[in-house]
Design a protein around this motif. Structure first.
Motif, PDB file in Angstrom:
ATOM      1  N   LEU A 103       3.229  17.985 -61.934  1.00  0.00           N
ATOM      2  CA  LEU A 103       2.426  18.389 -62.714  1.00  0.00           C
ATOM      3  C   LEU A 103       3.225  18.140 -64.089  1.00  0.00           C
ATOM      4  CD1 LEU A 103      -0.521  21.280 -61.916  1.00  0.00           C
ATOM      5  CD2 LEU A 103      -0.721  18.928 -63.431  1.00  0.00           C
ATOM      6  N   ALA A 104       4.676  19.139 -63.827  1.00  0.00           N
ATOM      7  CA  ALA A 104       5.422  19.258 -64.986  1.00  0.00           C
ATOM      8  C   ALA A 104       6.457  18.250 -65.606  1.00  0.00           C
ATOM      9  CB  ALA A 104       6.568  20.696 -64.628  1.00  0.00           C
ATOM     10  N   VAL A 125      -1.026  22.324 -72.096  1.00  0.00           N
ATOM     11  CA  VAL A 125       0.921  22.588 -70.978  1.00  0.00           C
ATOM     12  C   VAL A 125       1.160  23.590 -70.434  1.00  0.00           C
ATOM     13  CG1 VAL A 125       3.317  22.306 -71.044  1.00  0.00           C
ATOM     14  CG2 VAL A 125       1.371  20.273 -72.005  1.00  0.00           C
ATOM     15  N   GLU A 126       0.862  25.061 -71.325  1.00  0.00           N
ATOM     16  CA  GLU A 126       1.949  25.927 -70.830  1.00  0.00           C
ATOM     17  C   GLU A 126      -0.092  26.940 -69.843  1.00  0.00           C
ATOM     18  OE1 GLU A 126       2.757  29.347 -73.297  1.00  0.00           O
ATOM     19  OE2 GLU A 126       4.490  27.771 -73.986  1.00  0.00           O
ATOM     20  N   PHE A 127      -1.412  26.569 -70.371  1.00  0.00           N
ATOM     21  CA  PHE A 127      -2.756  26.914 -69.910  1.00  0.00           C
ATOM     22  C   PHE A 127      -2.185  26.442 -68.113  1.00  0.00           C
ATOM     23  CE2 PHE A 127      -7.314  26.335 -68.895  1.00  0.00           C
ATOM     24  CZ  PHE A 127      -7.576  27.175 -69.083  1.00  0.00           C
ATOM     25  N   VAL A 128      -2.596  24.921 -68.105  1.00  0.00           N
ATOM     26  CA  VAL A 128      -2.212  23.321 -66.910  1.00  0.00           C
ATOM     27  C   VAL A 128      -1.439  24.759 -66.175  1.00  0.00           C
ATOM     28  CG1 VAL A 128      -1.862  22.131 -65.913  1.00  0.00           C
ATOM     29  CG2 VAL A 128      -2.901  22.351 -68.085  1.00  0.00           C
ATOM     30  N   LEU A 129       0.017  24.562 -66.543  1.00  0.00           N
ATOM     31  CA  LEU A 129       0.895  25.104 -65.489  1.00  0.00           C
ATOM     32  C   LEU A 129       1.305  26.574 -65.028  1.00  0.00           C
ATOM     33  CD1 LEU A 129       4.234  22.955 -67.705  1.00  0.00           C
ATOM     34  CD2 LEU A 129       2.857  22.319 -65.193  1.00  0.00           C
ATOM     35  N   VAL A 172      -8.544  17.679 -65.273  1.00  0.00           N
ATOM     36  CA  VAL A 172     -10.229  17.792 -64.954  1.00  0.00           C
ATOM     37  C   VAL A 172      -9.875  19.095 -65.113  1.00  0.00           C
ATOM     38  CG1 VAL A 172     -12.492  16.774 -64.242  1.00  0.00           C
ATOM     39  CG2 VAL A 172     -10.269  15.443 -65.146  1.00  0.00           C
ATOM     40  N   HIS A 173     -10.169  20.371 -64.315  1.00  0.00           N
ATOM     41  CA  HIS A 173     -10.332  21.787 -64.380  1.00  0.00           C
ATOM     42  C   HIS A 173      -9.779  21.995 -65.678  1.00  0.00           C
ATOM     43  CE1 HIS A 173     -11.279  25.642 -62.628  1.00  0.00           C
ATOM     44  NE2 HIS A 173     -10.214  25.522 -62.388  1.00  0.00           N
ATOM     45  N   ALA A 174      -8.467  21.608 -66.190  1.00  0.00           N
ATOM     46  CA  ALA A 174      -7.470  22.683 -67.438  1.00  0.00           C
ATOM     47  C   ALA A 174      -8.955  22.095 -68.360  1.00  0.00           C
ATOM     48  CB  ALA A 174      -6.768  21.998 -67.531  1.00  0.00           C
ATOM     49  N   ALA A 175      -9.362  20.724 -68.424  1.00  0.00           N
ATOM     50  CA  ALA A 175     -10.723  20.026 -69.728  1.00  0.00           C
ATOM     51  C   ALA A 175     -11.940  21.281 -69.159  1.00  0.00           C
ATOM     52  CB  ALA A 175     -10.878  18.371 -69.352  1.00  0.00           C
ATOM     53  N   ALA A 176     -12.948  21.166 -67.749  1.00  0.00           N
ATOM     54  CA  ALA A 176     -13.579  21.802 -67.380  1.00  0.00           C
ATOM     55  C   ALA A 176     -13.438  23.106 -68.356  1.00  0.00           C
ATOM     56  CB  ALA A 176     -14.545  21.886 -66.588  1.00  0.00           C
TER      57      ALA A 176
END
Length: 348
Positions: free
Chosen positions: A19-20, A46-50, A86-90
């Motif tokens: 991901l990074a 980006v930080e939200f996902v990581l 996709v989960h982050a977007a949701a």
């Protein structure tokens, strides 16, 4: 730490590294933006996902691949990352639709972005900007999911078909949740459908199918994975309902009682109404009402009933893993542990 638990941790580390790298590359695609705008994307997407989440969906994708006989992790990591994006977007969109104030122990993205607008002196309405910017970040994460999947290789076609199905089902479930009419109660056909598509299939079954497709698994294995996923997906949603009322906000990342305040239709509340006939659960507007509802749910036995239902569903899911044709032992053990992880109570 036993061998399988260690493998689950290693899978998360593999996904995090992939991901990074992917997100660093995708930031390069928006280099046409000014520096502060790129930094906004870095901070709020980006930080939200990581820096958050259990990586449950990537883990199910990975072990679906291993259950299908896949042996080269690099083949499935792009798909695992796509599911997480996709989960982050949701999550970003869910917070906008629910008007949530916080996520993962921090202000929700749309709230923080509104505050940034207000302090920066930009034109227009700060709240509208926050919601619009968060929506655009969600769309960017959605696009990056496709970019991740492009690295899949020769099974890109089947993988894209399943990822598309996952997204369509999640959107449909979310819409039904938004459009749930007054008086809608858990246990009704409509609310069962909401739970199935908004949470169960999206969290467990489709990620497993995604990994299975990339691993080139048989139809019999796919059917077995579905038979495992469906009760586990229901148990996952029940646990989410319980955590939403009784969980520790530090661990869940969400305020206690949000479902009660929003009048969500859940098994926990339906069981309480069935046992008590009380109108106490209707029209809760503050934390005093939340506290009274929590006490009623415990006293009438609805919480214990939910816990027993979760345990029975998890047992049903795990039992499926021993059916023929069978899956590799390490995949069976990992899926058993993931069932426990996905349904763990986040209490203080």
């Amino acid at each position: 730490m036993d061998t399988t638990t260690s493998q689950i941790v290693q899978v998360r580390e593999l996904v995090d590294r992939h991901l990074a790298r992917l997100l660093d590359e995708e930031l390069g695609r928006i280099s046409f933006l000014e520096g502060p705008d790129v930094e906004l994307v870095r901070e709020f997407l980006v930080e939200f996902v990581l820096n958050g989440g259990k990586r449950l969906r990537p883990a199910f994708a990975y072990w679906g691949y291993r259950a299908a006989g896949g042996e080269r992790p690099a083949e499935v990591l792009p798909a695992a990352c796509a599911v997480e994006l996709v989960h982050a977007a949701a999550l970003l969109l869910d917070d906008v639709m629910d008007g949530a104030d916080s996520r993962r122990g921090r202000p929700a993205a749309h709230v923080a972005l509104a505050a940034l607008h207000a302090t920066s002196g930009w034109r227009g309405d700060a709240g509208r900007f926050g919601e619009s910017a968060a929506t655009l970040l969600a769309l960017l994460a959605w696009s990056w999911a496709d970019a991740a999947l492009l690295e899949t290789g020769p099974r890109l076609g089947p993988a894209l078909e399943i990822l598309t199905q996952l997204r369509v089902e999640a959107i449909g479930g979310q819409y039904l949740d938004l459009a749930c009419p007054p008086g809608c109660r858990s246990g009704d056909e409509r609310t069962s459908t909401i739970s199935l598509y908004k949470s169960g299939k999206y969290t467990v079954e489709r990620p497993l199918h995604l990994g299975h497709a990339i691993g080139g698994g048989s139809l019999r294995i796919r059917r077995m994975l579905s038979a495992y996923a469906l009760p586990l997906g229901e148990a996952f949603q029940l646990r989410d309902d319980v955590n939403g009322v009784f969980g520790d906000p530090v661990r869940t990342g969400k305020p206690v009682g949000a479902d009660l305040l929003q009048g969500k239709a859940t098994y926990l509340l339906a069981e309480t109404r069935r046992r008590t006939g009380s109108a106490l659960l209707e029209g809760i507007t503050d934390q005093r009402g939340v506290a009274a509802a929590r006490e009623l749910i415990m006293e009438c036995g609805a919480l214990e009933a939910a816990e027993q239902r979760i345990a029975a569903l998890v047992d049903e899911a795990i039992t499926v893993l021993d059916r023929p044709p069978g899956i590799p032992p390490e995949a069976r053990q990992a899926l058993t542990e993931l069932a426990a992880l996905a349904t763990a109570r986040e209490s203080g």
